[in-house]
Design an enzyme around this catalytic site. Structure first.
Site, PDB file in Angstrom:
ATOM      1  N   CYS A 163      27.945 -29.023  56.104  1.00 18.92           N
ATOM      2  CA  CYS A 163      28.956 -28.273  55.355  1.00 18.92           C
ATOM      3  C   CYS A 163      29.992 -27.731  56.331  1.00 18.92           C
ATOM      4  O   CYS A 163      29.640 -27.087  57.309  1.00 18.92           O
ATOM      5  CB  CYS A 163      28.272 -27.127  54.614  1.00 18.92           C
ATOM      6  SG  CYS A 163      29.413 -25.985  53.823  1.00 18.92           S
ATOM      7  N   CYS A 197      26.077 -21.794  50.927  1.00 15.66           N
ATOM      8  CA  CYS A 197      27.251 -20.910  50.875  1.00 15.66           C
ATOM      9  C   CYS A 197      28.038 -21.040  49.579  1.00 15.66           C
ATOM     10  O   CYS A 197      28.997 -20.304  49.372  1.00 15.66           O
ATOM     11  CB  CYS A 197      28.153 -21.142  52.088  1.00 15.66           C
ATOM     12  SG  CYS A 197      29.059 -22.698  52.036  1.00 15.66           S
ATOM     13  N   CYS A 248      30.007 -38.144  45.434  1.00 17.32           N
ATOM     14  CA  CYS A 248      31.392 -38.399  45.821  1.00 17.32           C
ATOM     15  C   CYS A 248      31.902 -37.104  46.459  1.00 17.32           C
ATOM     16  O   CYS A 248      32.178 -36.134  45.761  1.00 17.32           O
ATOM     17  CB  CYS A 248      32.162 -38.755  44.552  1.00 17.32           C
ATOM     18  SG  CYS A 248      33.885 -39.111  44.821  1.00 17.32           S
ATOM     19  N   CYS A 297      29.803 -23.664  56.300  1.00 18.97           N
ATOM     20  CA  CYS A 297      28.693 -22.871  56.852  1.00 18.97           C
ATOM     21  C   CYS A 297      27.807 -23.650  57.818  1.00 18.97           C
ATOM     22  O   CYS A 297      26.924 -23.074  58.445  1.00 18.97           O
ATOM     23  CB  CYS A 297      27.831 -22.285  55.734  1.00 18.97           C
ATOM     24  SG  CYS A 297      26.728 -23.483  54.970  1.00 18.97           S
ATOM     25  N   CYS A 303      27.463 -26.682  48.143  1.00 15.79           N
ATOM     26  CA  CYS A 303      26.528 -26.363  49.212  1.00 15.79           C
ATOM     27  C   CYS A 303      25.614 -25.253  48.715  1.00 15.79           C
ATOM     28  O   CYS A 303      26.084 -24.208  48.263  1.00 15.79           O
ATOM     29  CB  CYS A 303      27.303 -25.896  50.447  1.00 15.79           C
ATOM     30  SG  CYS A 303      26.236 -25.225  51.736  1.00 15.79           S
TER      31      CYS A 303
END
Ligand SMILES: [Zn+2]
Length: 135
Positions: free
Chosen positions: A48, A100, A122, A51, A97
């Site tokens: 991510c 976060c 995607c 984070c 995510c």
């Protein structure tokens, strides 16, 4: 849902570029075929960008020709959160995510891709950061 990483929006805005902020925090979408990882075949881990949580591995990345990096499975199913998204007059499944809460992209099922899950995560390149694996 309470996320492990929680920051005020002003802080995200200060830490991310305007483009990253738009996609990650405002659920924007980068233009197709413009992301840096769309055609990447580099072996490694995609984390991510907000984070740093590990999200996808290059082994599950496949060529969907849709214009965004596509994966058939997250590295760990608990790494992502799936939410119903009824924006733009469609019913889609948003991928966030799980650590976060930042927007990553959408997941589509049953499109007939020859992958083990027949799912297509995607994901916006700008939501990810690739850490190449030393070989
Ligand atoms: Zn995150």
């Amino acid at each position: 849902m309470a996320y492990e990483i929680h920051k005020p929006e002003e802080q995200w805005r200060a830490e991310l570029t305007p483009q990253e902020y738009h996609v990650l925090r405002e659920a924007g979408t980068e233009r197709a075929f413009t992301g840096e990882y769309t055609d990447s075949k580099t072996v490694g881990v995609y984390s991510c960008r907000a984070c740093g949580a590990e999200l996808f591995r290059s082994e599950t990345k496949f060529e969907s020709h849709c214009g965004w990096p596509s994966f058939y499975d997250p590295a760990d199913s608990s790494a992502v959160e799936l939410l119903e998204d009824r924006s733009h007059g469609m019913v889609r499944t948003e991928v966030r995510c799980a650590r976060c809460g930042s927007h990553l992209g959408h997941v589509f099922s049953g499109e007939g891709y020859p992958t083990p899950t027949d799912q297509r995560y995607c994901i916006n390149s700008i939501s990810l950061r690739l850490s190449p694996e030393e070989s």
